[in-house]
Design an enzyme around this catalytic site. Structure first.
Site, PDB file in Angstrom:
ATOM      1  CB  ALA A   1      -0.860   0.164   1.096  1.00 50.33           C
TER       2      ALA A   1
ATOM      3  CB  VAL B   1       2.791   0.378   4.458  1.00 53.50           C
ATOM      4  CG1 VAL B   1       2.160   1.843   4.576  1.00 53.50           C
ATOM      5  CG2 VAL B   1       2.163  -0.577   5.052  1.00 53.50           C
ATOM      6  CE  LYS B   2       6.230   4.107  -2.622  1.00 51.98           C
ATOM      7  NZ  LYS B   2       6.591   4.267  -4.332  1.00 51.98           N
ATOM      8  CB  THR B   3       5.021   6.093   4.680  1.00 51.71           C
ATOM      9  OG1 THR B   3       3.937   7.202   4.753  1.00 51.71           O
ATOM     10  CG2 THR B   3       5.928   5.847   5.463  1.00 51.71           C
TER      11      THR B   3
ATOM     12  CG  ASP C   1       9.574   2.089  -4.291  1.00 52.65           C
ATOM     13  OD1 ASP C   1       9.569   2.048  -4.387  1.00 52.65           O
ATOM     14  OD2 ASP C   1       8.219   1.790  -3.680  1.00 52.65           O
TER      15      ASP C   1
END
Ligand code: R5P
Length: 260
Positions: free
Chosen positions: A142, A172-174, A220
């Site tokens: 996500a 999760v990417k944030t 990422d």
């Protein structure tokens, strides 16, 4: 967790360090041919051997990456908007799970827009994607997308990451922020950070270093690698920060050496 799902997640993260350097080249799905990604194959080809995984859309995978590559694929499956739209949160699912299976994706990636006008739709898209992807043992990443007016702090990212994990995202990417450790501790699945807009290299290295020190499981990253004047040197340096834990001074020295 079933074997296939666990195996796909393990492919994304380096076995020794448990971290990943994911090369993000999916930007064209709403930004078109941005600087450094005009001809995706030219961008990806020299960098791919240094990446632990590759994040991109099916169109760029099919046309710009040779299928003899063994790199784990994180397939961007959300979209439907362009940079010309007023509201970027109006995304849907653009690629089926069967297509992800055909493309041998290790994970599928979708953006959620917490606090935006289409918050509910994007969260329900995530839920649907998790249900469908898990049937085939495919992981879900996500992406916590940020609207123009969102405050980029630990409270907001903590909220978005936790919601993504609660709905079932496996990764999760944030974005990195002050008090990032709070975002990490309240999210029960691995977090990787996006690089964001191009920064001077030293600042990008600092961002990656701080995120790793505070518990991120990797990066990422896209623009801070492929928009660098020295993309391979930037990539190798980020890799050393993520996997070897080198500090900022050492990272800058390494980058300057690799540039030559
Ligand atoms: C947004 O366009 C994509 O999700 C990118 O993959 C993400 O923002 C990471 O790329 P960058 O490091 O350039 O922000």
């Amino acid at each position: 967790m079933d074997w296939g799902l666990s195996n796909r997640i393990n492919r994304i993260f380096n076995k020794e360090t448990g971290r990943t350097v994911m090369l993000a080249v999916d930007h064209g799905y709403f930004l078109g041919p941005i600087s450094g990604l005009e001809v995706p194959s030219k961008t990806v080809t020299p960098l791919i051997e240094y990446a632990d995984s590759l994040m991109l859309t099916r169109g760029i995978l099919r046309t710009s990456v040779k299928p003899d590559n063994n790199i784990p694929i994180v397939l961007r499956v959300s979209g439907g908007t362009s940079i010309l739209d007023e509201d970027l949160s109006n995304e849907g699912i653009t690629t089926s799970i069967k297509e992800a299976v055909r493309l041998n994706a290790s994970a599928v990636a979708l953006s959620i827009f917490v606090g935006a006008s289409n918050e509910k739709e994007t969260l329900l898209n995530l839920a649907k994607l998790v249900d469908e992807a898990e049937e085939y043992g495919i992981a879900v990443l996500a992406v916590t997308a940020v609207g123009k007016n969102m405050v980029r702090d630990a409270r907001y990212f903590g909220l978005a990451c936790r919601i993504a994990a609660e709905i079932g995202a496996h990764i999760v990417k944030t974005y990195y922020c002050e008090e990032f450790e709070k975002v990490i501790e309240s999210c029960p699945v691995p977090i990787v950070i996006a690089g964001g807009k191009k920064l001077p290299e030293e600042e990008a290295f600092k961002l990656a270093y701080n995120a790793i020190q505070k518990g991120a499981k990797g990066v990422d990253m896209g623009r801070n690698i492929f928009q660098s004047e020295y993309p391979v040197a930037a990539m190798k340096t980020i890799k050393a920060i993520v996997h070897k834990g080198i500090g900022l001074e050492e990272a800058c020295a390494l980058f300057n050496k690799l540039k030559k």
